[in-house]
Design an enzyme around this catalytic site. Structure first.
Site, PDB file in Angstrom:
ATOM      1  N   ASP A 328     -45.981 -74.997  -4.413  1.00  0.00           N
ATOM      2  CA  ASP A 328     -44.942 -75.124  -5.426  1.00  0.00           C
ATOM      3  C   ASP A 328     -45.520 -75.689  -6.727  1.00  0.00           C
ATOM      4  O   ASP A 328     -46.551 -76.354  -6.730  1.00  0.00           O
ATOM      5  CB  ASP A 328     -43.828 -76.047  -4.922  1.00  0.00           C
ATOM      6  CG  ASP A 328     -44.345 -77.456  -4.635  1.00  0.00           C
ATOM      7  OD1 ASP A 328     -45.417 -77.561  -4.011  1.00  0.00           O
ATOM      8  OD2 ASP A 328     -43.690 -78.437  -5.032  1.00  0.00           O
ATOM      9  N   GLU A 329     -44.849 -75.427  -7.807  1.00  0.00           N
ATOM     10  CA  GLU A 329     -45.071 -76.098  -9.094  1.00  0.00           C
ATOM     11  C   GLU A 329     -46.554 -76.261  -9.426  1.00  0.00           C
ATOM     12  O   GLU A 329     -47.049 -77.377  -9.638  1.00  0.00           O
ATOM     13  CB  GLU A 329     -44.380 -77.471  -9.077  1.00  0.00           C
ATOM     14  CG  GLU A 329     -42.871 -77.377  -8.872  1.00  0.00           C
ATOM     15  CD  GLU A 329     -42.209 -78.739  -8.759  1.00  0.00           C
ATOM     16  OE1 GLU A 329     -41.050 -78.870  -9.197  1.00  0.00           O
ATOM     17  OE2 GLU A 329     -42.843 -79.675  -8.230  1.00  0.00           O
ATOM     18  N   CYS A 330     -47.255 -75.152  -9.458  1.00  0.00           N
ATOM     19  CA  CYS A 330     -48.701 -75.189  -9.742  1.00  0.00           C
ATOM     20  C   CYS A 330     -48.953 -74.565 -11.110  1.00  0.00           C
ATOM     21  O   CYS A 330     -49.048 -73.330 -11.220  1.00  0.00           O
ATOM     22  CB  CYS A 330     -49.461 -74.438  -8.651  1.00  0.00           C
ATOM     23  SG  CYS A 330     -51.243 -74.485  -8.886  1.00  0.00           S
TER      24      CYS A 330
END
Length: 554
Positions: A328-330
């Site tokens: 997630d959220e990279c």
């Protein structure tokens, strides 16, 4: 009437559900699939004999032994094993599902039937809730009841983030106890973050020597600056083995999460020469909330090898089928500025930098697939991996859908249509670290207080899922992120009783669920929560949860 004749009548009908009008029905959470009450109670004598069917490894007897202290505390009776005339009988029925059970209390005593130790464990959890915690021990009794029960979902999960804040071994065991009491069976353990690396890796000791420490206890956010207090904590591999054994005793599988390649600033700060996209610059364990852009260099072969080395140490520590790799959220900012990353993107024939992340996972998956079968693991990812070319990934991956609007969470539906398994873990309302009330006394956390108990309870899993996709949905999970949550007491306060609401959605047939009835039952069980020593939000145990004066008077 003994168990089989009563059960035949119940099994021939649809689920018999409790409702708010059934005031004489026992308060059990999660609500059993089928339940029938009758007039009368079973008075408990000073000594209660019990008998346990033989089972390989005596695991059913072991399960029973673990419940005896709670039963004796609640009833004042002494429980003793007896070959003849037992009041409590545990018998095996091979036809019952692995987690299912039957339980009857009548004038002849208490009868439990199941096929596997897990079924007996859940039956005893139900019996534990029937125990009279607030009556004189001289008049302790159980209501006559017949229960036929099994879970709705196979995956009944709770995730705890210890990357931001570390709670320690004793509190994790307490969380596992809370889960077990609610018949939950997957503990998703988020062990790494930008703000801290919390598990010992012997081949890379700096991950804890550097990555488990930071110069702030509270994390900065918006106008709030972090403090300057030294903060640290991690689990040794011996700690992990102890907690794994504790979870196994409660029929809970642990799903470790090593979040890579994003949310890795603590790891990058530990080994910048291997992991950083810009190793020449300074890197520190992050002291803020939010999403850091300091991610791993997925195009560096040394970073890939370090990742597989870490997984090689994890697998024997967690002898369970699943491994979570985050996803997630990279942010891709640093990859876009890195010549090695740009060259690799060209080499795989893509112009989507998100595909670098999936190519990285492809290499890890190939490494795991080459292991002996006993060491292979099914991989779980957050739903952002769907933004790349998932053809690079194994066909048996599972997507945790945390963001995306109904029906049944858009990301879960997309994963199911692509042939992947899905677990529903919607941010709203299943992130139970968020504020649960608009009361002025509610401690600071994320959210505006709208994720209250009623909102959590009334979420309907799989609402609108086509029948042809239903078998791709493994179950549901509540998540707890710890940006604002520093103490175990605050953790428990936000968990309970919202964890109870999620547990009921995971176990109970949807047609049996009713919020008003649930609130009545959770209030009735307050003495059991107190006896267990769990903290909880008190406003949900009064008639008007939005009224501070009513809470103060309780």
């Amino acid at each position: 009437m003994r168990l089989h004749s009563r059960l035949a009548a119940i099994a021939a009908t649809a689920a018999i559900c409790l409702n708010a009008a059934a005031q004489d029905t026992p308060a059990i959470i999660p609500l059993p699939a089928k339940i029938e009450t009758s007039d009368g109670t079973l008075k408990l004598p000073q000594t209660i004999g019990y008998s346990v069917a033989a089972y390989p490894g005596d695991s059913i007897a072991t399960v029973m032994q673990r419940f005896i202290p709670d039963f004796e505390k609640a009833t004042g009776s002494k429980f003793t094993e007896s070959d003849t005339g037992a009041m409590l009988t545990l018998s095996i029925d091979p036809a019952i599902g692995a987690e299912a059970y039957r339980l009857e209390v009548d004038s002849d005593g208490i009868t439990i039937e199941a096929s596997r130790p897990a079924g007996f464990f859940y039956a005893l959890q139900t019996l534990r809730q029937l125990m009279p915690y607030e009556v004189s021990r001289s008049s302790a009794s159980l209501p006559f009841v017949t229960i036929v029960d099994k879970p709705r979902f196979g995956w009944r999960g709770f995730m705890l983030d210890e990357g931001r804040h570390f709670f320690g071994k004793d509190e994790v065991k307490k969380v596992l106890d809370m889960m077990a009491a609610h018949k939950m069976n997957r503990f998703h353990w988020h062990l790494t973050e930008d703000q801290g690396w919390r598990i010992e890796i012997k081949q890379y000791p700096l991950l804890t020597q550097v990555g488990a420490k930071r110069k702030s206890k509270s994390l900065g956010w918006a106008q709030l600056e972090p403090d300057t207090l030294d903060y640290d904590g991690f689990y040794t591999q011996d700690d992990i083995r102890e907690i794994v054994a504790y979870a196994k005793d409660r029929f809970i599988e642990i799903v470790p999460e090593i979040d890579i390649p994003g949310h890795t600033q603590a790891a990058v700060a530990s080994y910048p020469e291997i992991l950083a996209c810009d190793p020449e610059k300074p890197h520190e364990v992050w002291r803020y909330q939010g999403v850091s852009t300091d991610v791993m260099n997925v195009s560096n072969p040394a970073a890939v090898k370090m990742s597989t080395d870490i997984i090689d140490e994890l697998i024997p520590l967690f002898p369970f089928p699943y491994l979570h790799l985050g996803g997630d959220e990279c942010p891709t900012d640093k990859w876009e500025q890195n010549s090695q990353c740009r060259a690799q993107l060209d080499s795989i024939g893509s112009d989507n930098f998100r595909d670098l992340q999936l190519n990285f996972y492809r290499q890890i998956a190939a490494h795991i697939a080459a292991k002996p079968k006993s060491e292979q693991r099914h991989l779980i990812f957050w739903n952002e991996v769907l933004h790349g070319n998932t053809d690079m990934l194994p066909s048996d991956i599972t997507i945790m859908a945390w963001i995306g609007k109904q029906p049944a969470e858009k990301a879960a539906m997309e994963a199911a249509r692509r042939g992947m398994n899905a677990i529903l873990t919607p941010q709203i309302p299943y992130y139970i670290n968020r504020r649960q009330s608009k009361l002025a006394t509610e401690p600071v956390s994320q959210g505006a207080g709208t994720e209250n108990l009623e909102a959590v309870y009334n979420y309907v899993p799989m609402n609108g899922v086509p029948a042809e996709l239903a078998d791709k949905y493994m179950g549901i999970q509540a998540n707890f992120w710890s940006e604002y949550v520093i103490t175990p007491e605050f953790l428990e306060y936000l968990m309970m009783p919202r964890l109870s609401a999620v547990a009921e959605a995971a176990w109970t047939p949807q047609e049996c669920r009713d919020y008003t009835d649930f609130r009545n039952r959770i209030r009735t069980l307050k003495p059991m929560l107190d006896a267990a020593g769990w903290n909880y939000a008190p406003h949900e145990f009064v008639n008007d949860p939005d009224n501070q004066s009513a809470i103060d008077a309780d």
